[in-house]
Design an enzyme around this catalytic site. Structure first.
Site, PDB file in Angstrom:
ATOM      1  N   GLU A 105     -19.352 -50.468   6.452  1.00 21.90           N
ATOM      2  CA  GLU A 105     -20.258 -50.837   5.355  1.00 21.90           C
ATOM      3  C   GLU A 105     -20.545 -52.328   5.375  1.00 21.90           C
ATOM      4  OE1 GLU A 105     -19.688 -48.709   1.591  1.00 21.90           O
ATOM      5  OE2 GLU A 105     -19.747 -50.635   0.579  1.00 21.90           O
ATOM      6  N   ASP A 107     -22.249 -55.085   2.760  1.00 23.32           N
ATOM      7  CA  ASP A 107     -22.643 -55.153   1.346  1.00 23.32           C
ATOM      8  C   ASP A 107     -23.250 -56.461   0.906  1.00 23.32           C
ATOM      9  OD1 ASP A 107     -21.515 -52.686   0.559  1.00 23.32           O
ATOM     10  OD2 ASP A 107     -19.531 -53.597   0.424  1.00 23.32           O
ATOM     11  N   GLU A 109     -23.749 -57.527  -2.954  1.00 21.57           N
ATOM     12  CA  GLU A 109     -23.612 -57.115  -4.350  1.00 21.57           C
ATOM     13  C   GLU A 109     -23.912 -58.313  -5.235  1.00 21.57           C
ATOM     14  OE1 GLU A 109     -20.340 -53.557  -4.339  1.00 21.57           O
ATOM     15  OE2 GLU A 109     -19.620 -55.552  -3.874  1.00 21.57           O
TER      16      GLU A 109
END
Ligand SMILES: *[C@@H]1O[C@H](CO)[C@@H](O)[C@H](O)[C@H]1NC(C)=O
Ligand SMILES: *[C@@H]1O[C@H](CO)[C@@H](O)[C@H](O)[C@H]1NC(C)=O
Ligand SMILES: *[C@@H]1O[C@H](CO)[C@@H](O)[C@H](O)[C@H]1NC(C)=O
Length: 291
Positions: A105, A107, A109
């Site tokens: 993953e 990310d 955010e």
């Protein structure tokens, strides 16, 4: 015009329409939302003939959309405008994930904040289910008032997180030194959700629901990744230089990118797992290699 010529001119006309449609679909940044993405959760409003979408979050639920295809490399860019005003506890996310327990993953955010306080960007890299590689940044602009482009480059050489044209984080492929590197087909996901348990001030700043519904806007639903819809990535195909993001100029930062990168690292990093000694008395291997 005799009948035959007339038929040809109609065929020409149809051909021209077909070509226009094809070229249009191939323009970088072209391709509408419905062509490349599915709504997977909650309320999503489509604006501007699918050129823009708005994610909603209220007390009941957040919302999300994800790419129809899975990818094996690419340069994924999304224009995003974050929720206005007081967004403490609200997380807007833009990420690639292979899902499951041993997921890879990448990310972005965005951790909302009280009005007047800066929104933080948290980035993370998971390989084979192992994350704990957080780096946080403040921005040199207010991401809630305008659209900005956030990008993730992922090719066989490196992963680079971009804010507009500026690289803010690099994670090089150091597999030969035993450092994990994403190798599973990943889906692109954007979501807006309730993260008040952890996101703002370590979970102390809760959502003020008098500002609900929270809204985040997204633009640019292009498909600039190598499709990998099977169980595995075909490395020969997705690592091929027929894809522009795998060419030599994307194998490392350019000189001006390096300058911009160093400036960001000096001024805008607020947390880096690589320098968190209580957490990692010995920094993970990649920390030294990514310098
Ligand atoms: C996206 O939606 C279409 C139409 O509902 C569906 O056929 C397809 O399986 C969905 N794709 C994914 C990856 O969920
Ligand atoms: C670096 O230069 C390229 C090519 O001139 C330009 O497109 C890009 O915006 C520059 N990047 C930065 C971070 O200034
Ligand atoms: C939430 O925001 C409203 C409107 O600004 C304010 O009156 C109220 O005090 C806030 N609530 C909390 C718990 O901060």
């Amino acid at each position: 015009m005799n009948k035959r010529e007339y038929m040809f001119s109609i065929l020409d006309f149809v051909l021209v329409l077909f070509l226009i449609a094809t070229v249009d679909a191939m323009v970088p940044g072209g391709g509408g939302f419905d062509e490349n993405y599915n709504v997977t959760w909650g309320n999503v409003l489509k604006l501007n003939q699918g050129k823009e979408v708005q994610l909603f979050m209220d007390k009941t639920e957040g919302s999300a959309f994800e790419s129809k295809h899975k990818f094996g490399s690419g340069f994924f860019q999304m224009r995003i405008k974050l929720p206005l005003k007081d967004s403490a506890g609200v997380v807007t996310a833009f990420y690639l994930t292979s899902k499951g327990d041993t997921h890879d993953e990448l990310d972005f955010e965005f951790l909302g904040n009280r009005e007047g306080k800066q929104i933080l960007i948290q980035t993370n890299v998971f390989t084979n289910g192992q994350g704990n590689r957080e780096q946080k940044f403040v921005l040199w602009f207010d991401p809630s008032t305008d659209f900005h482009t956030y990008g993730i480059l992922w090719n066989p050489y490196q992963i680079v997180f971009y804010v507009d044209k500026t690289p803010i984080r690099i994670f090089k492929n150091n597999r030969r030194y035993g450092v994990g590197y994403p190798s599973k087909p990943m889906t692109l996901v954007c979501s807006l959700w309730n993260g008040e348990g952890w996101a703002t001030d370590g979970g102390k700043a809760k959502i003020n629901w008098s500002y609900a519904p929270f809204k985040a806007n997204f633009q640019t639903f292009s498909d600039s990744g190598c499709h990998a819809d099977g169980q595995k990535i075909n490395a020969k195909v997705c690592g091929s230089t027929t894809y522009w993001w795998n060419t030599v100029q994307y194998s490392r930062l350019s000189a001006n990118e390096t300058t911009a990168f160093k400036n960001v690292r000096a001024k805008y990093v607020t947390y880096d797992y690589c320098s968190d000694r209580p957490r990692y008395p010995v920094p993970p291997t990649e920390c030294r290699l990514n310098q």
